[in-house]
Design a protein around this motif. Structure first.
Motif: not given
Lengths: 351, 351
Positions: A234, A242, A266-267, A269-277
């Protein structure tokens, strides 16, 4: 080719019952059993070193993971290294050193084709279970193939004093990234900075970890290599740059919990145009040779330090596994199956 | 070029205070104000339709999102469509139809360069705020650029009766995917299957949603287009196929909560070697033309149905916003700034 088997007794570590929370000694049964004989295509291997890994806790939980669950009564699976002492396959000879899933036991019968021959002296076997083995390769492939790390990126690594984390940070630093570790306690953080050469290290027990991360990574985190999950994940999500990439490698902080905590932010990820893989290193076998070559080069140039935390004797397996969760270890946790006087003095110490 | 302004009064909808939970009428102040005049390079636009979007709830929360927070006293920002009634820029003429962030107000002064001219009759403006606007383009780019959808994939879309979800499912079906929607209630699910042509639709209120998804997608979910977050995201995570891609587009179920719930089973991303990627459509402007061309083609072939949920009058803004969170709407929620008798009878109805 057959050689004399010097002992007729195998020592096995089997799961006795599913642990609840931190695994206890009684969750395992350690017994002497007859040694199996290899069939055609198989070899008998004497195990010398056993890798002890955080994922083991997940395997014994009964939950679905990336491999079949380990059930009570099963010999505990484990990556291990050993010496072939009887061969019924042309691919391996007696005396060959091999790695593979030999399990937590003194002697293992395995098909020759599932083992990997190691062309290195026996002294180098621990490295082949650590920085030149799955831990180091996981760090390498995670950073490059999943995290798409670029020189100049800010990388944050949790579990920074552990086998994968310590390798990831050092690989990234040699690659030109700025590397911030996260580890448990001041002493470990000093180790991560002073001995492993990270640019900075933060204590995951700091209640203001997110603020500390913001100060340490003022431009945000480009790549976060997550080995621990929980609050640390977190805090990292709160500080993404970004286009950040989160490499999901483990969740050590959560493996002993009944129900895992998900990252409430986890949102980001949207705000920062990020990915979790998420990734499992065994999917990337075509990259192992290159990873190992680059890791060997870093080792030989002195840019990669690979500490070992070795316990002596298979009966130490439950203790060694707990070491991973109590924050005892620095570097790779291994069991050495044989004990000797010189080693015994160092039992559980980092070498 | 200057035309006569028929009214000297602008009606504005401003944020009065930050909502707590579901937004109330009193969270907004609706007032009559003087109409601003355009400076050189600017135009005055009469707003005809205002897009009402779930993300608005996040903008007014004070939290960091992908745009600057809306503060009390600010005119509520909104994508909208209107007609140029005064121009001080050569790029736009009086009478031109445009879309852009005009805000929830009757008249807006904007630099000509931030507006997009629409070459379509005024009747087509609602589509240009919906399926040919940000909602449709978001669906298209999310599926293709973020989700890397392939024909034959199993796609699950939440918020399936909403503007983005309904477009995403229909685009994917035309592309050759198997499409399972998730929506609120039996009636909406019937709409999603019978009217929108999804292969199946599940009720998000089903306490056994994860099992229902497992039955509906026995080979697992290849792409999950998430508009809602919460329990639905967890149910999808429990049913991922190997290598799945989660497109993180919204979290409507969470926007009215004080603290968002994170997916406790996020480690399914590791088990399934899957990724979860956030995106903001405005980063992909270079793809808008292609998206719009393909959406237009689908519309003209009758493969894309784009329902509208239109409320009449700017004073209906708080109600229209709530419609998004109470599950009232099917398709795109819009405000029509002018009212007329014929329309009034349909207020709030899907057209």
């Amino acid at each position: 080719m057959v050689t004399t088997l010097h002992t007729q007794t195998n020592t096995t570590v089997r799961l006795a019952r599913r642990p609840s929370g931190m695994p206890e000694d009684n969750d395992w049964s350690i017994a002497d059993e007859p040694v199996e004989r290899p069939d055609p295509g198989e070899v008998l291997v004497e195990t010398l070193y056993v890798s002890v890994d955080p994922a083991m806790r997940a395997w014994v939980s009964g939950a679905q993971t990336y491999r079949a669950p380990v059930n009570p009564g099963d010999i505990m699976p484990a990556a291990a290294a050993g010496r072939v002492i009887e061969s019924r396959d042309a691919a391996l000879e007696v005396g060959d050193l091999v790695t593979g899933d030999l399990g937590v036991q003194r002697y293992a019968v395995r098909p020759a084709r599932v083992l990997e021959r190691i062309t290195a002296p026996v002294d180098a076997l621990p490295e082949h279970l650590g920085v030149l083995g799955i831990a180091g390769i996981t760090a390498y492939i995670g950073l490059h193939d999943i995290g798409r790390l670029k020189p100049g990126d800010t990388l944050v690594v949790s579990g920074a004093a552990g086998a994968v984390g310590s390798a990831a940070g050092q690989i990234a630093r040699a690659f030109g990234a700025r590397v911030i570790g996260i580890a448990g306690g001041e002493e470990k953080c000093r180790y991560v900075v002073d001995d492993l050469g990270f640019d900075a290290c933060l204590d995951h027990r700091d209640p203001e970890l997110a603020s500390a991360l913001s100060a340490a990574a003022p431009k945000g985190i480009d790549v976060y290599f997550d080995n621990v999950g929980g609050d640390v994940l977190e805090a990292a999500l709160d500080n993404l740059a970004r286009g950040a990439r989160i490499i999901l490698c483990g969740a050590v902080s959560q493996y002993n919990s009944e129900r895992m905590a998900g990252p409430s932010n986890y949102m980001e990820l949207l705000i920062k145009r990020a990915s979790m893989t998420g990734f499992v290193v065994f999917d990337h076998r075509d990259r192992f040779d290159q990873a190992r070559a680059e890791l060997s080069a870093l080792l030989s140039r002195g840019e990669l330090r690979a500490d070992l935390h070795i316990r002596q004797g298979l009966h130490q397996f439950p203790t060694a596994l707990r070491d991973l969760f109590t924050g005892t270890n620095r570097g790779k946790v291994l069991l050495k199956t044989t004990t000797n006087n010189a080693d015994r003095a160092e039992n559980g110490a980092t070498r």
